[in-house]
Design an enzyme around this catalytic site. Structure first.
Site, PDB file in Angstrom:
ATOM      1  N   ASP A 219      54.057  -1.197  20.336  1.00 53.10           N
ATOM      2  CA  ASP A 219      53.691  -0.021  21.114  1.00 53.10           C
ATOM      3  C   ASP A 219      52.532   0.670  20.413  1.00 53.10           C
ATOM      4  OD1 ASP A 219      53.783   2.132  23.032  1.00 53.10           O
ATOM      5  OD2 ASP A 219      55.914   1.691  23.314  1.00 53.10           O
ATOM      6  N   HIS A 257      54.961  -2.113  36.157  1.00 57.64           N
ATOM      7  CA  HIS A 257      54.873  -1.285  37.374  1.00 57.64           C
ATOM      8  C   HIS A 257      53.939  -0.082  37.189  1.00 57.64           C
ATOM      9  CE1 HIS A 257      58.447   1.714  36.471  1.00 57.64           C
ATOM     10  NE2 HIS A 257      57.631   1.586  35.452  1.00 57.64           N
TER      11      HIS A 257
END
Length: 352
Positions: A219, A257
């Site tokens: 991340d 998404h």
């Protein structure tokens, strides 16, 4: 349109007119920790349902408005009324008493309560479902990274803890569904990379459930720099648009998404390059929209989630099976399959 259908339409239009209030009331109940209090009361001492006056004292809200809130939540099956427990004092035996339901059990702090708080705390005043945003394909309050709209809106810092807690809550629920319904998906995997895994909630659960796994979270540095140490988890700061570390398998949970088709294909290509060509796989944990939705209890939730993505990301969206297949083929994967894990998301396995 028959008379019965007209009558239903006249009633239903009011549900849409007032629909915004549902989330607000549930958020308020979560903030007051009512689901936790009702559950704790049932398990404390003699236990049993909690009276209106007991609940009022616990949350610090007068009985009159609290009764109205609870009446609303009972109508929506979040709580239910219950006879007083046998040990109730005579003064409280005539009071309304409340008990938990399966829905209220999902709204506790250790379940989906943090996610509900995020839905009631939008990250900016300008929403994506407006005429301007729909016509232009952009929200004026969003910044851009790699040509894509991002979550970095000017006032989002205030909501960062809510967002992080919400993502952890979703990861906890989705990962448990994966563990319960698709344990065979992790057989033969020694190293698993969680792309965009924030503070490692999902990966820590997987490593505990499948002890042979070694996990790495990728991340942004500003995210992993604040991650608490977790046994069996290694944190790497970096960008999925620049480099994805090698691993037996790569997991993308609620990541794609957020992005356009072009960005997703770029990410997926990098994931494919990071895994062994003969034994590796990419595991995508996302919603798969069924546009018919016949007999699917999660169809409405997935469509609502698509509207949420439109409202906050513009280019982000939930995808149908055909749309997922297109992305995977364009990214160069040879085959894929979809696994139903009995929740709002599914597992899409993609092989080089």
């Amino acid at each position: 349109m028959g008379l019965d259908e007209e009558a239903r339409a006249r009633a239903e239009v009011w549900n849409y007119a007032f629909g915004y209030i549902n989330c607000r009331v549930v958020k308020c109940a979560v903030e007051l920790e009512i689901p936790d209090i009702v559950r704790k009361h049932a398990g404390a001492g003699a236990g049993g349902p909690v009276s209106l006056s007991e609940l009022s004292s616990a949350v610090g809200v007068p009985t009159e408005p609290l009764h109205r809130i609870m009446r609303f939540l009972i109508h929506h099956r979040i709580f239910k009324t219950s006879p007083p427990p046998p040990h109730a004092e005579s003064s409280s035996s005539d009071e309304v008493h409340y008990a938990a339901t399966p829905l209220s059990g999902l709204l506790t702090r250790d379940n989906l309560a943090p996610f509900m708080l995020l839905q009631g705390t939008p990250p900016g005043p300008n929403r994506g479902i407006t005429p301007e945003a729909l016509r232009t394909g952009r929200r004026p309050d969003l910044k851009s990274v790699n040509g894509e709209d991002t979550w970095s809106v000017p006032d989002f810092g205030y909501h960062m803890k809510v967002f992080t807690d919400s993502m952890a809550a979703h990861a906890r629920v989705a990962t448990q569904a994966v563990i319960d319904n698709f344990p065979e998906g992790f057989e033969g995997i020694e190293t698993l990379l969680d792309v965009g895994g924030r503070h490692g909630m999902a990966l820590s659960m997987l490593v505990k459930a499948f002890p042979w796994l070694r996990g790495t979270v990728l991340d942004l540095p500003k995210i992993v720099d604040h991650a608490p140490p977790l046994e069996g988890i290694h944190f790497v700061g970096g960008s999925m648009f620049e480099n994805i570390p090698n691993s037996n398998a790569v997991m993308l949970m609620w990541i794609l998404h957020d992005w356009s088709d072009e960005a997703c294909i770029d990410i997926l290509k990098k994931c494919k390059d990071a895994i062994p060509k003969d034994t590796g796989k990419v595991m995508i944990v996302e919603a798969v929209i069924d546009e018919d939705g016949e007999g699917d209890e999660y169809a409405g939730a997935r469509l609502s989630l698509d509207m949420v993505m439109m409202s906050v990301m513009v280019k982000g969206k939930e995808r149908t099976y055909k749309e997922w297949a297109y992305l995977l083929e364009e990214a160069g994967f040879s085959r894929h399959n979809v696994v139903n894990i009995k929740t709002v998301v599914s597992v899409i396995e993609a092989y080089p």
